[in-house]
Every structure is written in structure tokens, then in C-alpha cells.
Design a protein around this motif. Structure first.
Motif, PDB file in Angstrom:
ATOM      1  N   TYR A 134      17.681  -7.142   4.436  1.00 49.46           N
ATOM      2  CA  TYR A 134      16.667  -7.969   5.084  1.00 49.46           C
ATOM      3  C   TYR A 134      17.045  -9.445   4.930  1.00 49.46           C
ATOM      4  O   TYR A 134      17.835  -9.818   4.061  1.00 49.46           O
ATOM      5  N   LYS A 180       8.308 -14.385   6.336  1.00 52.81           N
ATOM      6  CA  LYS A 180       8.495 -13.219   7.191  1.00 52.81           C
ATOM      7  C   LYS A 180       9.850 -12.557   6.935  1.00 52.81           C
ATOM      8  O   LYS A 180      10.849 -13.220   6.696  1.00 52.81           O
ATOM      9  N   LEU A 181       9.836 -11.233   7.021  1.00 51.04           N
ATOM     10  CA  LEU A 181      11.058 -10.446   6.868  1.00 51.04           C
ATOM     11  C   LEU A 181      11.705 -10.186   8.226  1.00 51.04           C
ATOM     12  O   LEU A 181      11.027 -10.120   9.246  1.00 51.04           O
ATOM     13  N   TRP A 197      11.466  -6.709  11.565  1.00 50.57           N
ATOM     14  CA  TRP A 197      11.248  -5.814  10.417  1.00 50.57           C
ATOM     15  C   TRP A 197      10.221  -4.768  10.821  1.00 50.57           C
ATOM     16  O   TRP A 197       9.071  -5.090  11.114  1.00 50.57           O
ATOM     17  N   ASP A 201       5.892  -3.797   4.490  1.00 49.69           N
ATOM     18  CA  ASP A 201       6.363  -4.890   3.638  1.00 49.69           C
ATOM     19  C   ASP A 201       6.415  -4.410   2.185  1.00 49.69           C
ATOM     20  O   ASP A 201       5.387  -4.143   1.573  1.00 49.69           O
ATOM     21  N   ARG A 203       6.956  -5.917  -0.371  1.00 47.21           N
ATOM     22  CA  ARG A 203       6.422  -6.892  -1.339  1.00 47.21           C
ATOM     23  C   ARG A 203       4.921  -6.759  -1.525  1.00 47.21           C
ATOM     24  O   ARG A 203       4.333  -7.397  -2.405  1.00 47.21           O
TER      25      ARG A 203
END
Length: 205
Positions: A134, A180-181, A197, A201, A203
Motif C-alpha cells: 500500500y 488515505k490508502l 484501496w 482499512d 488500521r
């Protein structure tokens, strides 16, 4: 500031020449270089204009890379679209070469998904550096300023003081959300591609 404004005006004027190979890469690359130079070399009161400067540059990049032939209407790419990753010179990024050039494993800026600046990250796999799967969009979630690599670790907004961890989580506000990923893939020819992505998420757990 005048140089960046001039580059922005030039890119807007050249919107009809989008997707023209090397010329296109040189244009977007030059804007990225100017943005990076502005952040590294500017200080004091000049930082107050960071968010506006970033927005102007990104707007210009978006004009050149628009998919739609109508300058006022840009079609949104489907979720599985992968965009080429370009370095500061506007050249495609090759994974192996990037790792060699970034032996210090510090994050660095590229142009990736939707022509936006992103940070490429590294991790160790059995002692060998590898690119993360990522990338992090280098846009502060507070007011859209361009975040920078913090020498103390993670990322920081030089305008309003937000701080992020090395994977983009918010450590200190006023930023309300993590960076943002974007997903990062390596093509058969070794060149990097970047897209939306699509997974949850990681995270958030």
C-alpha cells in the motif's frame, strides 16, 4: 511561489495534450518537483500558503490527466483501474531500482493513483527491504495540505501541526482521519502501478 504559479498556468494551458507519453510525464513530474522543493526549502511565513499552493498544483495535475475529453467533466475511473507510478522526473518507477535508490528506507513522494502525490513505504521481509503493498496519499485530512516525512518518524503537516504514524494513523490533530490508502502492485515488467484501496482499512482494528 512564482515558479509554481507559472507551472500551474502552463499545465492548465496544456490540458488538451493529456496522455501524450513523455511530454505528459515531464509536465506532471515538474510540478511534483516544484511542490517538493517548495516544502523542503520554504520556511517561516511562506508555510502559511502551503495548502493553497498544494491545491493549485493538484488541480493542474488533474487537468492534464483527466480521462474525459470534456475539460469540464472528468469521468471517474472504475475501482480496478491501476495508474502508472511516476517519480520526480516524470519517469515510471521500477520496484527494484526504487529500493536500490532508497536504501535508507525513508518514505518518498511519487505521483500515483489519480495523479495524486503518494508516499511509497518499505518493510523488511526476512531481512530484505520490500515495498509495502500500500501507499499513503500525501494529503492531510484536515485541510488538504501536503504532508511531509517527519525525521522523528511518521508524517507531519507543516501548516497546522497534525501528526501521523508511519502507516498514516492520526497521532495528533487537528486531522480528523488517517491518511488515505492506495494499493500498490508490481507489473510483469517491474514497473509500479497504483489503484484504489479496495480492502477494509487494516488500521481501524
Amino acid at each position: 511561489m512564482r515558479a509554481l504559479a507559472s507551472a500551474t498556468a502552463h499545465l492548465r494551458h496544456a490540458s488538451s495534450a493529456h496522455r501524450r507519453g513523455a511530454a505528459h510525464r515531464m509536465r506532471v513530474g515538474s510540478v511534483l518537483v516544484l511542490m517538493a522543493m517548495f516544502i523542503v526549502h520554504s520556511g517561516g511565513a511562506a508555510r502559511c500558503n502551503m495548502s493553497c499552493t498544494r491545491r493549485a498544483a493538484i488541480a493542474a495535475i488533474g487537468t492534464v490527466t483527466a480521462v474525459s475529453s470534456n475539460a469540464c467533466t472528468a469521468a471517474r475511473a472504475p475501482p480496478n483501474t491501476l495508474d502508472p507510478v511516476l517519480d520526480r522526473s516524470g519517469s515510471p518507477v521500477v520496484a527494484s531500482a526504487w529500493l536500490e535508490q532508497h536504501a535508507d528506507r525513508r518514505p518518498d513522494l511519487v505521483l500515483g493513483y489519480q495523479g495524486e502525490p503518494h508516499f511509497l513505504l518499505q518493510r523488511l521481509v526476512e531481512g530484505s527491504p520490500q515495498l509495502e503493498t500500500y501507499a499513503l496519499r500525501a494529503e492531510c485530512t484536515h485541510l488538504g495540505c501536503l504532508v511531509v516525512d517527519d525525521p522523528q518518524g511518521g508524517f507531519a503537516c507543516p501548516c497546522h501541526g497534525s501528526k501521523y504514524s508511519s502507516d498514516g494513523r492520526v497521532l495528533r490533530g487537528p486531522a480528523p482521519r488517517a491518511l488515505k490508502l492506495a494499493r500498490l502492485e508490481t507489473a510483469a515488467d517491474g514497473k509500479l502501478r497504483m489503484g484504489e484501496w479496495l480492502e477494509a482499512d487494516f488500521r481501524a482494528s
